[in-house]
Design an enzyme around this catalytic site. Structure first.
Site, PDB file in Angstrom:
ATOM      1  N   TYR A   1       0.848  -1.101   0.153  1.00  0.00           N
ATOM      2  CA  TYR A   1      -0.097   0.043   0.168  1.00  0.00           C
ATOM      3  C   TYR A   1       0.776   1.284   0.162  1.00  0.00           C
ATOM      4  O   TYR A   1       1.604   1.472   0.861  1.00  0.00           O
ATOM      5  CB  TYR A   1      -0.957   0.124   1.301  1.00  0.00           C
TER       6      TYR A   1
ATOM      7  N   LEU B   1     -18.632  -1.475   2.846  1.00  0.00           N
ATOM      8  CA  LEU B   1     -19.316  -0.237   2.211  1.00  0.00           C
ATOM      9  C   LEU B   1     -19.171  -0.510   0.813  1.00  0.00           C
ATOM     10  O   LEU B   1     -19.605   0.850   0.005  1.00  0.00           O
ATOM     11  CB  LEU B   1     -18.701   1.214   2.592  1.00  0.00           C
TER      12      LEU B   1
ATOM     13  N   ARG C   1     -16.687  -0.058  -1.128  1.00  0.00           N
ATOM     14  CA  ARG C   1     -15.749   0.956  -1.575  1.00  0.00           C
ATOM     15  C   ARG C   1     -16.449   2.379  -1.812  1.00  0.00           C
ATOM     16  O   ARG C   1     -16.268   3.209  -2.552  1.00  0.00           O
ATOM     17  CB  ARG C   1     -15.011   0.819  -3.122  1.00  0.00           C
ATOM     18  N   GLY C   2     -17.343   2.611  -0.632  1.00  0.00           N
ATOM     19  CA  GLY C   2     -18.155   3.924  -0.638  1.00  0.00           C
ATOM     20  C   GLY C   2     -19.558   3.787  -1.410  1.00  0.00           C
ATOM     21  O   GLY C   2     -20.193   4.795  -1.460  1.00  0.00           O
TER      22      GLY C   2
ATOM     23  N   GLY D   1     -23.102   6.291  -1.244  1.00  0.00           N
ATOM     24  CA  GLY D   1     -23.045   7.370  -2.209  1.00  0.00           C
ATOM     25  C   GLY D   1     -21.965   8.144  -2.329  1.00  0.00           C
ATOM     26  O   GLY D   1     -21.959   8.874  -3.309  1.00  0.00           O
TER      27      GLY D   1
END
Length: 333
Positions: A65, A214, A216-217, A221
């Site tokens: 990362y 989530l 990736r969001g 939203g």
């Protein structure tokens, strides 16, 4: 140590039959190294330290990362507080200086090399859970797990985990050394592990750390923020899928609002309700995102709520592009 209410009242969850007790939410640190747009190192450190103050114990990172950047950030944040956390590290992905991907390398010599660098960047003597990020098709999983088992014996690693592998690989790995958890994507939008993978984990006494809760969001939203945001290339965020999914997310947001929750809290609470023995790993980049996620613990869903949420959300599109899906051992049936 902080005596915040969250710490004093929260249950812990054991990682597998041989692993440590952890707080019921983990903190995923990947987003602090630019995978989802701009970041702020000082805010990242604050978010990790606030998580520790609030009782979070499991921190998840990967040596690739930000080409080591993420481990350096985690190392800064945990300096002087090492005994309060368990660090989970993924390894094996190869990167170029331009950020490009170069495949996987989980040969025993590479495993030991990767670990040596991770210990240095994190500023620790031992890593709590060490896991190959993906299956290396050129190396038998027994060889990789055997090499990590040697590092366990030598005192450099405490526990062994896996990431995004399927049933056969899980069984083969576990036969070499006890596996404490499988890291795999799981959310309202990604439920495929329920069919075959989760039953095998239960049979073998292995836990799971669930990322992408989530999506990736998507479920909150959130939208891609430019070409540096890799979500701009994912099927769920593009084309016809994008429009269909926005409708589902709107319905989810209304449902959350009616119950006094944020969409993120609803998505996390759904995972906690569906899989109470597993740990959602939430990728919060800021203190505000972290606090929002922790709020899910105080708002458990009833069985009726779980069923209602599931009837609202039918997400279109695969979680990765076709090429990446092909390389996921966890998607091979």
């Amino acid at each position: 140590m902080s005596t915040h209410d969250t710490k004093t009242t929260q249950r812990t969850v054991k990682l597998g039959s041989t692993g440590p007790e952890v707080f019921p939410l983990g903190l995923g640190c990947m987003g602090m190294s630019g995978m989802y747009g701009a970041t702020d190192d000082a805010e990242s450190v604050r978010a990790i330290q606030t998580a520790i103050d609030r009782g979070v114990t499991l921190l998840d990172t990967g040596d690739f990362y930000g080409m080591g950047h993420n481990e350096l950030i985690v190392g800064r944040a945990i300096a002087g507080r090492r005994e309060q956390v368990q660090i989970s590290v993924k390894f094996g992905a190869l990167r170029g200086p331009d950020g490009s991907w170069g495949g996987m390398d989980t040969r025993p010599a590479a495993v030991k090399n990767f670990l040596a660098y991770s210990l240095e960047r994190l500023g620790v003597d031992v890593i709590d859970i060490y896991r190959p990020a993906r299956l290396d098709p050129a190396v038998p999983i027994e060889d990789t797990i055997g090499a990590i088992a040697d590092l366990v014996k030598a005192g450099y690693v405490r526990h062994i985990g896996l990431s995004e592998v399927g049933v056969e690989t899980i069984r083969r790995a576990h036969s070499v050394h006890p596996i404490v958890d499988l890291q795999i994507e799981y959310s309202l939008a990604s439920r495929s592990p329920e069919a075959e993978i989760f039953p095998v984990l239960a049979e073998l006494g292995i836990s799971a750390t669930l990322y992408g809760v989530l999506s990736r969001g998507l479920l909150t939203g959130s939208k891609p923020k430019g070409p540096g945001d890799f979500r701009a290339y994912l099927p769920r965020f593009t084309g016809a899928n994008k429009e269909k999914n926005e409708d589902a997310v709107d319905a989810l947001q209304r449902f959350a609002h009616e119950r006094g929750m944020t969409p993120g809290q609803l998505a996390i609470a759904w995972v906690l309700a569906r899989q109470p023995a597993f740990i959602p790993v939430v990728g919060a980049k800021t203190v505000a995102q972290l606090e929002d996620a922790l709020g899910a613990l105080a708002r458990p869903l009833s069985k009726e709520d779980v069923a209602a949420v599931e009837s609202l959300v039918n997400i279109s599109g695969e979680r990765y592009g076709a090429d990446q899906m092909k390389h996921l051992d966890s998607e091979r049936q």
